[in-house]
Design a protein around this motif. Sequence first.
Motif, PDB file in Angstrom:
ATOM      1  N   VAL A 175      29.914   8.760  41.291  1.00  0.00           N
ATOM      2  CA  VAL A 175      28.495   9.111  41.354  1.00  0.00           C
ATOM      3  C   VAL A 175      27.991   9.248  39.931  1.00  0.00           C
ATOM      4  O   VAL A 175      26.783   8.808  39.753  1.00  0.00           O
ATOM      5  N   LEU A 176      28.864   9.791  38.857  1.00  0.00           N
ATOM      6  CA  LEU A 176      28.152   9.918  37.716  1.00  0.00           C
ATOM      7  C   LEU A 176      28.578   8.708  36.446  1.00  0.00           C
ATOM      8  O   LEU A 176      29.770   8.353  36.661  1.00  0.00           O
ATOM      9  N   ASP A 177      27.628   8.071  36.040  1.00  0.00           N
ATOM     10  CA  ASP A 177      27.851   6.880  35.250  1.00  0.00           C
ATOM     11  C   ASP A 177      28.127   7.415  33.758  1.00  0.00           C
ATOM     12  O   ASP A 177      27.093   7.973  33.114  1.00  0.00           O
ATOM     13  N   LEU A 178      29.331   7.287  33.428  1.00  0.00           N
ATOM     14  CA  LEU A 178      29.860   7.698  32.003  1.00  0.00           C
ATOM     15  C   LEU A 178      29.509   6.790  30.836  1.00  0.00           C
ATOM     16  O   LEU A 178      29.619   7.100  29.744  1.00  0.00           O
ATOM     17  N   ASN A 179      28.837   5.549  31.184  1.00  0.00           N
ATOM     18  CA  ASN A 179      28.094   4.769  30.200  1.00  0.00           C
ATOM     19  C   ASN A 179      27.075   5.556  29.471  1.00  0.00           C
ATOM     20  O   ASN A 179      26.785   4.984  28.467  1.00  0.00           O
ATOM     21  N   VAL A 180      26.506   6.507  30.306  1.00  0.00           N
ATOM     22  CA  VAL A 180      25.173   7.070  29.668  1.00  0.00           C
ATOM     23  C   VAL A 180      26.027   8.333  28.721  1.00  0.00           C
ATOM     24  O   VAL A 180      26.634   9.011  29.234  1.00  0.00           O
ATOM     25  N   SER A 181      25.667   8.175  27.259  1.00  0.00           N
ATOM     26  CA  SER A 181      26.213   9.334  26.542  1.00  0.00           C
ATOM     27  C   SER A 181      26.239  10.585  26.884  1.00  0.00           C
ATOM     28  O   SER A 181      27.097  11.351  26.617  1.00  0.00           O
ATOM     29  N   ILE A 182      25.224  11.020  27.363  1.00  0.00           N
ATOM     30  CA  ILE A 182      24.818  12.659  27.793  1.00  0.00           C
ATOM     31  C   ILE A 182      25.970  12.973  28.839  1.00  0.00           C
ATOM     32  O   ILE A 182      26.400  14.013  29.009  1.00  0.00           O
ATOM     33  N   ASN A 183      25.858  11.925  29.886  1.00  0.00           N
ATOM     34  CA  ASN A 183      27.004  12.202  30.887  1.00  0.00           C
ATOM     35  C   ASN A 183      28.183  12.299  30.454  1.00  0.00           C
ATOM     36  O   ASN A 183      29.038  13.177  30.978  1.00  0.00           O
ATOM     37  N   MET A 184      28.673  11.526  29.549  1.00  0.00           N
ATOM     38  CA  MET A 184      30.043  11.402  29.033  1.00  0.00           C
ATOM     39  C   MET A 184      30.311  12.589  28.273  1.00  0.00           C
ATOM     40  O   MET A 184      31.221  13.211  28.308  1.00  0.00           O
ATOM     41  N   TYR A 185      29.355  13.356  27.597  1.00  0.00           N
ATOM     42  CA  TYR A 185      29.411  14.214  26.794  1.00  0.00           C
ATOM     43  C   TYR A 185      29.643  15.668  27.686  1.00  0.00           C
ATOM     44  O   TYR A 185      30.716  16.080  27.260  1.00  0.00           O
ATOM     45  N   TYR A 186      29.070  15.768  28.658  1.00  0.00           N
ATOM     46  CA  TYR A 186      29.143  17.007  29.546  1.00  0.00           C
ATOM     47  C   TYR A 186      30.712  16.831  30.248  1.00  0.00           C
ATOM     48  O   TYR A 186      31.225  17.721  30.690  1.00  0.00           O
ATOM     49  N   PHE A 187      31.166  15.755  30.739  1.00  0.00           N
ATOM     50  CA  PHE A 187      32.426  15.336  31.338  1.00  0.00           C
ATOM     51  C   PHE A 187      33.390  15.889  30.405  1.00  0.00           C
ATOM     52  O   PHE A 187      34.331  16.590  30.725  1.00  0.00           O
TER      53      PHE A 187
END
Length: 323
Positions: free
Chosen positions: A158-170
């Motif tokens: 579901v969540l694309d970790l290539n997007v920096s903000i998504n990766m950060y909150y993960f």
Amino acid sequence: MAELTLRETSARTPAWLEWTLVGLAILALLAAPFFVYPIFLMKMLCFALFACAFNLLLGYTGLLSFGHATFFGGAAYFTAHAVKVWGWPPEAGILLGMAGAALLGLVMGFFAIRRQGIYFAMITLALSQMFFFFCVQAPFTQGEDGIQGVPRGVLLGVLDLNVSINMYYFVLAVFLLGVFAIWRIVNSPFGMILRSIRENENRAISLGYSVASYKLAAFIMSAALAGLAGSLKAIVFQFATLTDVTWQMSGEVILMTLLGGIGTMVGPVIGASLVVGLENTLATSGFPVTIATGLIFMVCVLIFRRGIVGELYARVLGRAGKG
């Protein structure tokens, strides 16, 4: 009032101070990526989790390990290989890294806990160096080149970790879960037994506790959580190299923990943030980072003998005692 020792300080830390610092820190971390470079923040969180995992062993069990880079770097290799070569999703790769680190902790701890003090530390260092040379020769680590180009992938599809903000909150979510797990361990009956072993191992034995089993369990837990930090780092920076398994990495996490304050929950986070921030600031200045880190460590040893957070707790408790 007599001067408080580090152990007395950690045992009498006021709950309101702990929760106030934690609440402010969480709010700051939630807003941080809008003001600070997310990659730097993610690196800070990975090393903060690594330092907290190490503190579980040193600060609450009294065991000084010189080989924790084995778990941090080993998990990074396992995760990077699984995600890049086998095509595993990031969550599965991270779990594999944790499991691999826990297995390494079982093997290393089985031999190390048979000795105490400096002998324990030297065994962990020796075994860590053996693992380093294994990583140099093993085909799956790709030697000095390391495993590069590790895809971040899509979390749970579901969540694309290539997007920096998504990766950060993960990364932030995993960091908070890891720190919470350490807090639960420390404040459980198991954690109280670990403290009793740290304070007086012979008395714990006389009370009927299997000290060796508790030490080994703490070693494995610390290794698994250090592996979680290493796995996250491999996903964030998309590579795993020999730098992650060197003895210098073990020394760095010891420095982070001592600077912040051993035996405290917040101390390793502060220490890791200080060291990572210093490295990032001086990276392009031309001034040797190791010299600056050494100078700060000397100042902390002379002025903040319990570490930054440990000294803060001691002064607050000292004022409360005088009042």
